[in-house]
Design a protein around this motif. Structure first.
Motif, PDB file in Angstrom:
ATOM      1  N   GLN A 197      -4.499   0.765  61.426  1.00 13.59           N
ATOM      2  CA  GLN A 197      -4.240  -0.076  62.593  1.00 13.59           C
ATOM      3  C   GLN A 197      -3.140  -1.090  62.296  1.00 13.59           C
ATOM      4  O   GLN A 197      -2.260  -1.349  63.134  1.00 13.59           O
ATOM      5  CB  GLN A 197      -5.531  -0.796  62.996  1.00 13.59           C
ATOM      6  CG  GLN A 197      -5.444  -1.629  64.256  1.00 13.59           C
ATOM      7  CD  GLN A 197      -5.662  -0.813  65.513  1.00 13.59           C
ATOM      8  OE1 GLN A 197      -5.614   0.412  65.468  1.00 13.59           O
ATOM      9  NE2 GLN A 197      -5.896  -1.468  66.626  1.00 13.59           N
ATOM     10  N   ARG A 207     -13.686   4.185  61.574  1.00 12.81           N
ATOM     11  CA  ARG A 207     -13.289   2.782  61.742  1.00 12.81           C
ATOM     12  C   ARG A 207     -14.349   1.794  61.254  1.00 12.81           C
ATOM     13  O   ARG A 207     -14.104   0.608  61.166  1.00 12.81           O
ATOM     14  CB  ARG A 207     -13.000   2.486  63.204  1.00 12.81           C
ATOM     15  CG  ARG A 207     -14.223   2.682  64.113  1.00 12.81           C
ATOM     16  CD  ARG A 207     -13.932   2.185  65.483  1.00 12.81           C
ATOM     17  NE  ARG A 207     -15.008   2.501  66.413  1.00 12.81           N
ATOM     18  CZ  ARG A 207     -15.151   1.926  67.581  1.00 12.81           C
ATOM     19  NH1 ARG A 207     -14.291   0.997  67.961  1.00 12.81           N
ATOM     20  NH2 ARG A 207     -16.125   2.264  68.387  1.00 12.81           N
ATOM     21  N   LEU A 225      -9.604   0.620  65.972  1.00 10.82           N
ATOM     22  CA  LEU A 225      -8.744   1.704  65.488  1.00 10.82           C
ATOM     23  C   LEU A 225      -8.207   2.422  66.711  1.00 10.82           C
ATOM     24  O   LEU A 225      -8.865   3.299  67.276  1.00 10.82           O
ATOM     25  CB  LEU A 225      -9.532   2.658  64.588  1.00 10.82           C
ATOM     26  CG  LEU A 225      -8.720   3.710  63.850  1.00 10.82           C
ATOM     27  CD1 LEU A 225      -7.799   3.083  62.825  1.00 10.82           C
ATOM     28  CD2 LEU A 225      -9.636   4.712  63.159  1.00 10.82           C
TER      29      LEU A 225
END
Length: 501
Positions: free
Chosen positions: A220, A242, A257
């Motif tokens: 990210q 995530r 994410l």
């Protein structure tokens, strides 16, 4: 058919693997046929059972099933058990032409939004082959829930995009995918406290003076936020990719994410942050009404800077509910196949009885869990008996104020998508995730699911929801139709034949 060049993603990932992990090149190539069959099986299930508008009728024959398309073409393949998890479809025929590549089939079907979905199927095959190629021949027995999560190699048991990770290079898949067993170092994005919404207790380890440190997934940080972040804590990625378990223990960290994995983009909505503490406290109270059969991992803290791309949630680890020294272990339902326990029909029936007893009790009270194999975990005894359930990730439950009031329970102060009195929506949420999802995947076939349900039903509470489960078709998300319908937000539902009929 077999002389055709590989689809784009398969070839592209092969080139990347040759550069970053050349030792995986031969096992990746060996894994591709099985990965194609796994994705094609999931796609064929969808074509047979979902209400796709360009299929006019489905005609059974002695050697399988023929789908009649609106343009006059015919697609032929084997009978499709909607509850089977084995990859048994290696080829289908479109007007007599054989297809073993799901992406090519979807492109040649030439249906609306088919090309973009075909690209996702291509990516799913390639990523699944890489996941299978990088598995150790003999790994030690898992000791923690996160180690069990990393045993789930194939992803979603019924979604054709079971391993689709668009936007992830081979190196990033190896660095972040839980089935590759990496340690991921979370970044820390600094934000002014006045610019953040902080709910619950945000720990000192995630603060710096008057600033809030928001855990950020490294993918990210690089691809979405594109801003510098502090070096953060090392952690083990869980099934959702995530969410991670810090290597030094303690609460799990759910990060934003913003990538499309299977169906959804995995950010964290501001709504879920705002409601996190209220939902968590409410669910702990409701779980206490199950006689100790259900634990809910509470949300300890949540933060957002006002954007779903920069937010995080801290929740308790499922491992805290294992009784020390008892030999108990907690295993995500999606990882149960790796224990070997579901090979016993008696064990599967016992697990069905436990999970249905708990979830139907909650549904009668007024709470529908999204009890799929990732959210639902089971605590096993030292001998493997299913003892209790653990449920995590409360963002997508549904709560019925009317049902709660019927039982004298004060409804939580909530508005928005979590709240509904719609009986169909409540039953879809639970039955689609638990029965058509978790229990079907554990059983592995329609016949095994029927046997487990038949053994469990006599012991279940006699509620209107149980009778609906016994008599009505079984709801399930139309996962492929949803991917082919970007203009229709939200869930789209299909029905499957009731396994008890």
């Amino acid at each position: 058919m077999h002389r055709l060049p590989p689809p784009e993603a398969e070839a592209a990932l092969a080139d990347e693997i040759a550069g970053v992990r050349p030792d995986l090149t031969p096992p990746y190539a060996d894994a591709l046929p099985g990965a194609r069959a796994a994705v094609l099986t999931r796609l064929w299930r969808a074509l047979v059972h979902e209400p796709l508008p360009w299929i006019t009728r489905r005609e059974p024959g002695r050697d399988g099933l023929t789908l009649h398309l609106t343009d006059g073409r015919r697609l032929h393949g084997p009978y499709a058990d909607p509850y089977a998890t084995a990859a048994y479809v290696t080829e289908v025929r479109l007007d007599g032409a054989p297809y073993d590549r799901p992406a090519r089939l979807m492109r040649d079907l030439a249906v609306p939004h088919g090309p973009s979905f075909a690209a996702e199927l291509d990516d799913s095959v390639a990523s699944l082959a890489l996941s299978r190629a990088n598995q150790p021949a003999d790994a030690p027995a898992p000791a923690t829930s996160w180690e069990w999560e990393q045993r789930v190699v194939d992803g979603h048991p019924f979604h054709p995009n079971c391993r689709s990770r668009p936007g992830f290079s081979a190196a990033e898949q190896l660095a972040f995918g839980p089935e590759h067993r990496p340690v991921v170092r979370l970044g820390m994005a600094e934000a002014e406290a006045d610019d953040c919404l902080v709910v619950g207790a945000w720990p000192e380890r995630f603060r710096a003076g008057g600033r809030v440190l928001i855990p950020v997934h490294p993918w990210q940080a690089e691809h979405v936020l594109k801003c510098p972040v502090r070096d953060g804590v090392p952690a083990h990625p869980l099934m959702s990719l995530r969410t991670l378990a810090p290597a030094d223990g303690g609460p799990h960290v759910k990060t934003a994410l913003s990538a499309r994995l299977t169906s959804s983009v995995r950010d964290i909505s501001v709504y879920s942050i705002e409601t996190s503490a209220t939902v968590s406290a409410f669910m702990e109270d409701v779980a206490a009404r199950t006689g100790g059969l259900l634990h809910v991992t509470p949300t300890l803290g949540a933060v957002t800077s006002g954007s779903p791309d920069l937010a995080a949630v801290l929740r308790e680890s499922p491992d805290v509910y294992v009784e020390a020294g008892s030999g108990e272990r907690v295993v995500p339902v999606a990882a149960l196949a790796g224990t070997g326990l579901p090979r016993s029909p008696a064990w599967t029936a016992g697990f069905a009885r436990l999970s249905l007893t708990v979830c139907l009790r909650l549904l009668d009270l007024g709470v529908a869990l999204e009890a799929h194999g990732q959210n639902l975990l089971v605590i096993l005894s030292s001998t493997g008996d299913p003892l209790r359930l653990v449920y995590r990730d409360l963002a997508d439950i549904r709560v019925s104020p009317t049902r709660l009031a019927r039982h004298g329970i004060a409804p939580p102060r909530l508005t928005g998508r979590i709240v509904t009195d719609d009986v169909t929506a409540l039953r879809r949420k639970l039955f689609g995730s638990l029965v058509a999802g978790s229990l079907a995947a554990v059983a592995g076939s329609g016949g095994a699911l029927r046997e487990a349900l038949e053994a469990a039903v006599p012991h279940l509470p006699r509620t209107p929801d149980l009778f609906a489960l016994l008599e009505d078709p079984l709801p399930v998300k139309a996962l492929t139709l949803m991917r082919l319908s970007p203009e229709r937000p939200g869930d789209i539902w299909a029905t499957l034949g009731n396994p008890l009929h």
